[in-house]
Design a protein around this motif. Structure first.
Motif, PDB file in Angstrom:
ATOM      1  N   TYR A  55       0.833  -1.193   0.000  1.00 41.18           N
ATOM      2  CA  TYR A  55       0.000   0.000   0.000  1.00 41.18           C
ATOM      3  C   TYR A  55       0.869   1.244   0.000  1.00 41.18           C
ATOM      4  N   VAL A  56       0.286   2.358  -0.392  1.00 43.74           N
ATOM      5  CA  VAL A  56       0.991   3.637  -0.483  1.00 43.74           C
ATOM      6  C   VAL A  56       1.042   4.282   0.892  1.00 43.74           C
ATOM      7  N   ALA A  57       2.228   4.758   1.280  1.00 50.72           N
ATOM      8  CA  ALA A  57       2.420   5.476   2.542  1.00 50.72           C
ATOM      9  C   ALA A  57       3.124   6.792   2.235  1.00 50.72           C
TER      10      ALA A  57
ATOM     11  N   GLU B  93       9.811   5.077   4.611  1.00 45.08           N
ATOM     12  CA  GLU B  93      10.903   4.785   5.545  1.00 45.08           C
ATOM     13  C   GLU B  93      10.437   4.876   6.991  1.00 45.08           C
ATOM     14  N   ALA B  94       9.643   5.905   7.315  1.00 38.85           N
ATOM     15  CA  ALA B  94       9.111   6.046   8.678  1.00 38.85           C
ATOM     16  C   ALA B  94       8.146   4.899   8.991  1.00 38.85           C
ATOM     17  N   THR B  95       7.372   4.474   8.006  1.00 38.30           N
ATOM     18  CA  THR B  95       6.450   3.359   8.197  1.00 38.30           C
ATOM     19  C   THR B  95       7.224   2.072   8.460  1.00 38.30           C
TER      20      THR B  95
ATOM     21  N   GLY C 280      12.797  -5.950   7.172  1.00 33.61           N
ATOM     22  CA  GLY C 280      13.263  -6.563   5.935  1.00 33.61           C
ATOM     23  C   GLY C 280      13.741  -5.486   4.987  1.00 33.61           C
ATOM     24  N   GLU C 281      14.437  -5.890   3.960  1.00 31.59           N
ATOM     25  CA  GLU C 281      15.010  -4.933   3.016  1.00 31.59           C
ATOM     26  C   GLU C 281      13.956  -4.061   2.341  1.00 31.59           C
ATOM     27  N   TYR C 282      12.814  -4.641   1.998  1.00 30.10           N
ATOM     28  CA  TYR C 282      11.763  -3.905   1.298  1.00 30.10           C
ATOM     29  C   TYR C 282      10.570  -3.586   2.183  1.00 30.10           C
ATOM     30  N   GLY C 283      10.675  -3.905   3.456  1.00 29.21           N
ATOM     31  CA  GLY C 283       9.591  -3.717   4.409  1.00 29.21           C
ATOM     32  C   GLY C 283       9.506  -4.944   5.302  1.00 29.21           C
TER      33      GLY C 283
ATOM     34  N   LYS D   6      -8.162   3.061   7.661  1.00 25.84           N
ATOM     35  CA  LYS D   6      -8.402   3.777   6.404  1.00 25.84           C
ATOM     36  C   LYS D   6      -8.084   2.880   5.222  1.00 25.84           C
ATOM     37  N   GLY D   7      -8.662   3.170   4.084  1.00 20.62           N
ATOM     38  CA  GLY D   7      -8.274   2.525   2.846  1.00 20.62           C
ATOM     39  C   GLY D   7      -9.060   1.303   2.445  1.00 20.62           C
TER      40      GLY D   7
END
Length: 129
Positions: free
Chosen positions: A17-19, A23-25, A37-40, A70-71
């Motif tokens: 999903y879009v944040a 990076e903060a997420t 993880g590397e990508y999240g 939300k979303g």
């Protein structure tokens, strides 16, 4: 009934999903939930201690179960000790919205920094539903 032979879906690959600040997420998921993880946040099934672990894709007619998230979607994360994990989250300032024990599993709900609802789930029953 699923077809055990030939090409097939074998599990949930991820939630995307879009944040506003990825990076903060990612840092919040690492610091608050302990997944990184590397990508999240990356979760390995090999780390699941319960017998017969499973993932679920569930559909709802309206957004009531997702609220106050939300979303129009929610993320469900497995935990091995829901009560202990909720205590840990509270010490980090994460508000636990509610909890429930449904017999087959224990649940708690929180929001991530983007307002996405996260359902924490401790699988209790070893039988698949």
């Amino acid at each position: 009934m699923n077809d055990e032979t030939g090409p097939r879906v074998t599990g949930l690959g991820g939630v995307f999903y879009v944040a506003a600040d990825p990076e903060a997420t990612r840092a919040w998921y690492r610091d608050m939930l302990g997944v990184d993880g590397e990508y999240g946040p990356q979760l390995a099934w090999s780390e699941e201690p319960k017998a017969n672990p499973y993932s679920l894709i569930s559909h709802f007619k309206d957004e009531q179960y997702i609220k106050p998230g939300k979303g129009g979607f929610m993320i469900n994360l497995r935990v091995n000790d829901l009560n202990g994990f909720c205590k840990k989250l509270k010490t980090k300032g994460v508000k636990v919205l509610d909890t429930a024990d449904e017999g087959y599993g224990k649940f708690a709900w929180i929001l991530d920094p983007n307002g996405i609802k996260i359902e924490l789930w401790e699988q209790v029953a070893e039988e698949l539903p």
